[in-house]
Design an enzyme around this catalytic site. Structure first.
Site, PDB file in Angstrom:
ATOM      1  N   CYS A  44      -5.379   7.206 -10.618  1.00  0.00           N
ATOM      2  CA  CYS A  44      -6.663   7.802 -10.224  1.00  0.00           C
ATOM      3  C   CYS A  44      -6.612   8.453  -8.851  1.00  0.00           C
ATOM      4  O   CYS A  44      -7.412   9.346  -8.551  1.00  0.00           O
ATOM      5  CB  CYS A  44      -7.785   6.759 -10.273  1.00  0.00           C
ATOM      6  SG  CYS A  44      -7.529   5.354  -9.165  1.00  0.00           S
TER       7      CYS A  44
ATOM      8  N   GLU B 191     -15.709   2.750  -9.888  1.00  0.00           N
ATOM      9  CA  GLU B 191     -14.448   3.259  -9.361  1.00  0.00           C
ATOM     10  C   GLU B 191     -13.994   4.372 -10.293  1.00  0.00           C
ATOM     11  O   GLU B 191     -13.430   4.117 -11.361  1.00  0.00           O
ATOM     12  CB  GLU B 191     -13.410   2.136  -9.287  1.00  0.00           C
ATOM     13  CG  GLU B 191     -13.767   1.018  -8.321  1.00  0.00           C
ATOM     14  CD  GLU B 191     -13.822   1.478  -6.879  1.00  0.00           C
ATOM     15  OE1 GLU B 191     -13.155   2.485  -6.544  1.00  0.00           O
ATOM     16  OE2 GLU B 191     -14.544   0.864  -6.078  1.00  0.00           O
TER      17      GLU B 191
END
Length: 493
Positions: free
Chosen positions: A244, A210
């Site tokens: 993010c 991720e």
């Protein structure tokens, strides 16, 4: 043996006892984990306050609330997720039992990130527990107070042999990566992601990465710019820009740039007052190294809003940069901080071209009231996720997979996707020692007639009711008898 090697060995030994395979035991662990977030909320919030200056309410909203929902869903759905999954049969297997059986992988390594240290570390742990695995948890050393809290709190609530917590820095992480795992789940940047993948390759260990990237945000000049900018402001400056999937930069027509700046400025004041430094809902950059990295990005760009900063406090005000060129420093890497560059494009065509020339982002945002514009952006670009007319909130939908593509990551998680990602989906076919006549078509000697029957039986998928299956079985019995008779009475050469 090193501390890390011992922890992995204990986790594997605990997994081999078989206790994590019991659905009741998994649910028991998940309920205990849920209890942690109810009973230790103050300890969790205090640690995050020291690391990132998040308020207690902000910690619940952005860290633990989603985890509680994820655990509740896993507890409710686990028996369904773990059950055998029937699949469509072909004619050859109409009388057989054909299904997918999810199985635990074994021992999973979870390497968390510092920006949402509970959310991005515990969410994959929920999936690992639900799937019946053991899991070694490595919180980020950058959020040091939270890592310490996690090390102290998790063993009080969940099986400390199956789910050990290992704290430490680069050396400890490297030692963990020397061990053999059955899956590695990493959240962080692409540079470290490559190192994780390289280490995993030595043991042929599958990985979920991720990562991140520069998530673009296109604002159509014909949309409601006031609402669009309000939502972008929230998405960008939440957690001081250290998200993010934060919108990394805005793409818009130059004719609306001034309006966008004014609307973002208005929303900054609404959310964080005239003095964000004293606002309890505005965070801080994690440390001075990251503060200096972000400040260096501003050097060749024009500040339109904000820019106030205090290195000693790791404070940088919500900042907007105008007339940013594609070659500017701020456009060369993921910002991961409270800078919002505005890049001018002539319209949708140029925006799509701009996005497609760069690495595939983790998220892509588009604000438009025109469904055709949204559809073109959907059809003509690639990103981990796409969200129209809002920011960040797709992360909260557990029925959507969350993950990257290309440079922004591989694999996905959330809800059932976490369970499947950390399971082995074993294909199972259970046959009987009967109907050998049908099977004889695959045995030598091979003939064109047998090939014709094989094409029918193998390529024909069936979705019949009970009566249809019985009728087909009767036909198969006749065919089997014919094939068997032809095979038995073939001339000898």
């Amino acid at each position: 043996m090193s501390r890390e090697e011992q922890a992995v060995a204990r986790a594997r030994k605990a997994f081999e006892t078989g206790r994590s395979k019991s659905l009741d035991y998994r649910i028991y662990q998940l309920k205990n984990l849920q209890r942690l977030f109810t009973e230790k909320q103050k300890e969790i919030a205090d640690a995050i306050k020291k690391d990132l200056n998040k308020s207690e309410v902000g910690t619940q909203l952005y860290e633990t609330l989603g985890l509680e929902g994820e655990i509740s869903q896993a507890i409710k759905k686990l028996k369904d997720w773990a059950a055998p999954r029937p699949v469509q049969k072909n004619v050859m297997t109409i009388a057989d039992t054909v299904y997918i059986q999810p199985q635990p992988l074994g021992v999973v390594l979870i390497i968390g990130a510092w920006n949402y240290p509970w959310a991005v570390t515990i969410q994959p742990l929920i999936g690992a527990i639900a799937a019946g695995n053991a899991a070694v948890v490595k919180p980020s050393e950058v959020s040091a107070h939270t890592a310490k809290a996690m090390e102290q709190l998790l063993p009080l609530y969940i099986d400390k042999e199956l789910y050990p917590v290992i704290t430490g820095g680069v050396a400890e992480t490297q030692e963990l990566l020397r061990q053999r795992f059955d899956h590695i789940f990493y959240t962080g940047n692409s540079m470290v992601g490559k190192l994780i993948m390289e280490a995993a390759a030595k043991h042929l260990t599958p990985v979920t990465l991720e990562l991140g990237g520069k998530s673009p945000c296109y604002i159509d000049k014909n949309c409601d710019i006031s609402i669009a900018c309000r939502r972008v402001t929230w998405g960008k400056y939440t957690n001081c820009g250290q998200t993010c999937i934060a919108p990394d930069y805005i793409l818009c027509d130059p004719s609306i740039q001034d309006r966008v700046i004014e609307e973002v400025k208005k929303s900054i004041k609404e959310f964080y007052t005239d003095d964000p430094k004293t606002c309890p809902d505005y965070g801080r950059i994690i440390n001075q190294r990251h503060f200096k990295r972000i400040m260096a990005m501003v050097e060749d760009s024009t500040v339109a809003v904000g820019g106030d900063n205090d290195e000693s406090d790791c404070y940088l005000a919500p900042t907007v940069l105008r007339d940013v060129k594609p070659e500017a420093k701020v456009m060369q890497e993921e910002i991961f901080g409270p800078l919002l560059p505005i890049v001018s494009v002539s319209g949708l065509d140029e925006a799509i071209q701009f996005i497609n020339k760069r690495e595939k982002p983790l998220a892509l945002y588009i604000f438009s009231q025109d469904k055709k514009v949204i559809q073109r952006m959907t059809d003509e670009t690639s990103s981990g996720g796409l969200l129209a007319n809002d920011c960040l909130v797709h992360y909260s939908v557990s029925s959507l997979p969350f993950g990257g593509v290309g440079n922004s990551g591989m694999g996905c998680y959330h809800g059932k996707f976490s369970f499947d990602q950390l399971s082995h989906l074993r294909g199972c076919l259970i046959k009987q020692l009967e109907m050998e006549g049908v099977n004889s078509m695959r045995y030598p000697p091979h003939t064109l007639k047998k090939l014709g029957w094989a094409r029918f039986f193998i390529l024909k998928n069936v979705d019949l009711g009970w009566i249809g299956r019985m009728a087909l079985l009767a036909v198969m019995a006749v065919v089997a008898a014919v094939v068997l008779q032809v095979t038995t009475h073939r001339p000898l050469n």
